[in-house]
Scaffold this motif. Sequence first.
Motif, PDB file in Angstrom:
ATOM      1  N   GLY B 115       0.806  -1.213   0.000  1.00  0.00           N
ATOM      2  CA  GLY B 115       0.000   0.000   0.000  1.00  0.00           C
ATOM      3  C   GLY B 115       0.841   1.265   0.000  1.00  0.00           C
ATOM      4  N   GLN B 116       2.014   1.185   0.637  1.00  0.00           N
ATOM      5  CA  GLN B 116       2.880   2.362   0.694  1.00  0.00           C
ATOM      6  C   GLN B 116       3.424   2.722  -0.688  1.00  0.00           C
ATOM      7  OE1 GLN B 116       5.716   2.675   3.725  1.00  0.00           O
ATOM      8  NE2 GLN B 116       4.378   1.910   5.333  1.00  0.00           N
ATOM      9  N   TRP B 117       3.742   1.673  -1.479  1.00  0.00           N
ATOM     10  CA  TRP B 117       4.176   1.908  -2.863  1.00  0.00           C
ATOM     11  C   TRP B 117       3.073   2.631  -3.618  1.00  0.00           C
ATOM     12  CZ3 TRP B 117       8.682   1.137  -5.393  1.00  0.00           C
ATOM     13  CH2 TRP B 117       9.653   0.326  -4.773  1.00  0.00           C
ATOM     14  N   GLU B 118       1.869   2.059  -3.488  1.00  0.00           N
ATOM     15  CA  GLU B 118       0.742   2.588  -4.254  1.00  0.00           C
ATOM     16  C   GLU B 118       0.436   4.022  -3.838  1.00  0.00           C
ATOM     17  OE1 GLU B 118      -2.004  -0.499  -3.348  1.00  0.00           O
ATOM     18  OE2 GLU B 118      -0.918  -1.927  -4.604  1.00  0.00           O
ATOM     19  N   ALA B 119       0.449   4.250  -2.509  1.00  0.00           N
ATOM     20  CA  ALA B 119       0.188   5.604  -2.019  1.00  0.00           C
ATOM     21  C   ALA B 119       1.221   6.585  -2.568  1.00  0.00           C
ATOM     22  CB  ALA B 119       0.205   5.614  -0.497  1.00  0.00           C
ATOM     23  N   SER B 120       2.532   6.170  -2.548  1.00  0.00           N
ATOM     24  CA  SER B 120       3.588   7.062  -3.029  1.00  0.00           C
ATOM     25  C   SER B 120       3.415   7.353  -4.509  1.00  0.00           C
ATOM     26  CB  SER B 120       4.957   6.424  -2.803  1.00  0.00           C
ATOM     27  OG  SER B 120       5.006   5.816  -1.556  1.00  0.00           O
ATOM     28  N   CYS B 122       0.621   7.424  -6.122  1.00  0.00           N
ATOM     29  CA  CYS B 122      -0.502   8.344  -6.263  1.00  0.00           C
ATOM     30  C   CYS B 122      -0.067   9.779  -5.969  1.00  0.00           C
ATOM     31  CB  CYS B 122      -1.637   7.969  -5.313  1.00  0.00           C
ATOM     32  SG  CYS B 122      -2.404   6.423  -5.757  1.00  0.00           S
ATOM     33  N   LEU B 123       0.884   9.891  -5.038  1.00  0.00           N
ATOM     34  CA  LEU B 123       1.354  11.240  -4.694  1.00  0.00           C
ATOM     35  C   LEU B 123       2.322  11.768  -5.734  1.00  0.00           C
ATOM     36  CD1 LEU B 123       1.845  10.741  -0.869  1.00  0.00           C
ATOM     37  CD2 LEU B 123       0.152  12.191  -1.982  1.00  0.00           C
ATOM     38  N   GLY B 124       2.587  10.975  -6.755  1.00  0.00           N
ATOM     39  CA  GLY B 124       3.404  11.441  -7.869  1.00  0.00           C
ATOM     40  C   GLY B 124       4.903  11.285  -7.671  1.00  0.00           C
ATOM     41  N   LEU B 125       5.330  10.452  -6.718  1.00  0.00           N
ATOM     42  CA  LEU B 125       6.767  10.250  -6.530  1.00  0.00           C
ATOM     43  C   LEU B 125       7.293   9.292  -7.594  1.00  0.00           C
ATOM     44  CD1 LEU B 125       7.017   9.814  -2.648  1.00  0.00           C
ATOM     45  CD2 LEU B 125       7.392  11.862  -3.992  1.00  0.00           C
ATOM     46  N   SER B 126       8.552   9.490  -8.001  1.00  0.00           N
ATOM     47  CA  SER B 126       9.159   8.572  -8.965  1.00  0.00           C
ATOM     48  C   SER B 126       9.694   7.338  -8.223  1.00  0.00           C
ATOM     49  CB  SER B 126      10.319   9.263  -9.682  1.00  0.00           C
ATOM     50  OG  SER B 126      11.390   9.411  -8.776  1.00  0.00           O
ATOM     51  N   TYR B 127      10.107   6.319  -9.008  1.00  0.00           N
ATOM     52  CA  TYR B 127      10.640   5.091  -8.417  1.00  0.00           C
ATOM     53  C   TYR B 127      11.777   5.399  -7.441  1.00  0.00           C
ATOM     54  CZ  TYR B 127      12.820   0.472  -8.156  1.00  0.00           C
ATOM     55  OH  TYR B 127      13.355  -0.693  -7.709  1.00  0.00           O
ATOM     56  N   PHE B 128      12.715   6.251  -7.858  1.00  0.00           N
ATOM     57  CA  PHE B 128      13.873   6.529  -7.012  1.00  0.00           C
ATOM     58  C   PHE B 128      13.493   7.343  -5.778  1.00  0.00           C
ATOM     59  CE2 PHE B 128      15.955   5.454 -10.997  1.00  0.00           C
ATOM     60  CZ  PHE B 128      16.864   4.515 -10.519  1.00  0.00           C
ATOM     61  N   GLU B 129      12.532   8.229  -5.951  1.00  0.00           N
ATOM     62  CA  GLU B 129      12.072   9.000  -4.793  1.00  0.00           C
ATOM     63  C   GLU B 129      11.402   8.092  -3.771  1.00  0.00           C
ATOM     64  OE1 GLU B 129      11.243  13.417  -6.724  1.00  0.00           O
ATOM     65  OE2 GLU B 129       9.746  11.847  -6.903  1.00  0.00           O
TER      66      GLU B 129
END
Lengths: 224, 216
Positions: B115-120, B122-129
């Motif tokens: 869920g944390q991946w998915e949430a991040s 959604c917030l528009g973070l890139s893979y590295f971020e």
Amino acid sequence: MDYTFQFAELLPYTSLIVDGLLWTVALTLITTFLGCLLGTLGAAARAGQHKFLKHAVGIYVELIRNTPFIVQLFFIFFGLPSIGIKLNAWEAGLLAMVINLGAYSTEIIRAGIEATPKGQLEAARTLGLSRVQTFIRVVLPPALQKIYPALTSQCIIVMLGSAVLSQISVQELTFAANFIQSRNFLSFEVYLVVALLYLLLAILMRQLFKAVHYYAFPNLRARK
Amino acid sequence: MSEFTDWDILRNLLLAARWTVALSLIAFAGGTLVGLSLTFMQISGRAVLVRITRLYIELFQGTPLLMQLFLVFFGISLFGIDVSPWTAAALALTLFSSAYLTEIWRGCIESIPRGQWEASRCLGLSYFEIMRHIILPQALRVAVPPTVGFSVQIVKGTALASIIGFVELTKAGTMLNNATFEPFKVFGFVALIYFLLCYPLSVASRMLERKLHATG
């Protein structure tokens, strides 16, 4: 690299390799049985009331888990005769393996035992089971189920560790490899073949443990 | 043969123990480098990379460390390169520990809820971020105790380098035993020194685990 591999040169030594393989299997089977038995007793002592026994087993576990297997082996094979305990290479090797697995499985099984809910112990005692009965019938079965994967891995690690027994001239698989490469100097070929045999053995062992698990814990079958 | 006092034995063993420590450190550093790359290969989700890593781990966890040492030692010399026991041991232990470390670290990263991946995302973070700010800081906390625990296996693994002729603690013990004929004492000392090296690591691993469980 202008080297041609000569695996065909190993064929005359097939029976030697098979003999070594069988000895490794035999050592592993005996060790697995005795080591897990020792581990169960050790875990019982760790969980028990007896203060002295508890600490003695604790020291045993820490000593074995924090020293290399080869040093334990050398200590047993070379060191013990000077205090009057003479063992031949087979006995020393087997003893070292059992003591080693015993320490690790004590720790693994203890973790399973500690997860037993206190209510179950009280219930069993209330129903009139003795301490020993409670341990064997109530605590142990679910504990073993829980830690079964860890125990499987540890038994495989001990099997792989048995390669070191060749250093005190126990004629198992690695000893056969050492002998063959001393004859034909094809060290890379021999060790590659033998390493793959160990890999095969590890895979087979995992399957065997799975099969035992299937028959030993019928209550888990329905969940598949 | 009484030229060796107990102090001589102990002193020589301690001098040799420096090589055990050096080899352990190199294997750990090398294992970390290789293990990190393998971990990222494995969590990349690309089928080929995942399969290669799985095979690598299977190979190194399914064969004896002794065989790996022999294969590296004799394998490199097939290329016509003269390899010292020191290089072979360092290389073999690096490969060995990287396989185990990869397995440990993959588990740690996968323990972070999806869920944390998915949430991040959604917030528009890139893979590295996501990796840098969300996943790794949490995974690192989980990873420290088992990694310290595995370092004990590395220290113990270096004992096998004695078999290909690298003079570290165990080899020094064998040589001193041949000179003094006092195996009980010599191997007792050897075991004691290994214990003193490994036990603090074991205790540290257990303490870290308890501490992280309490607050985490």
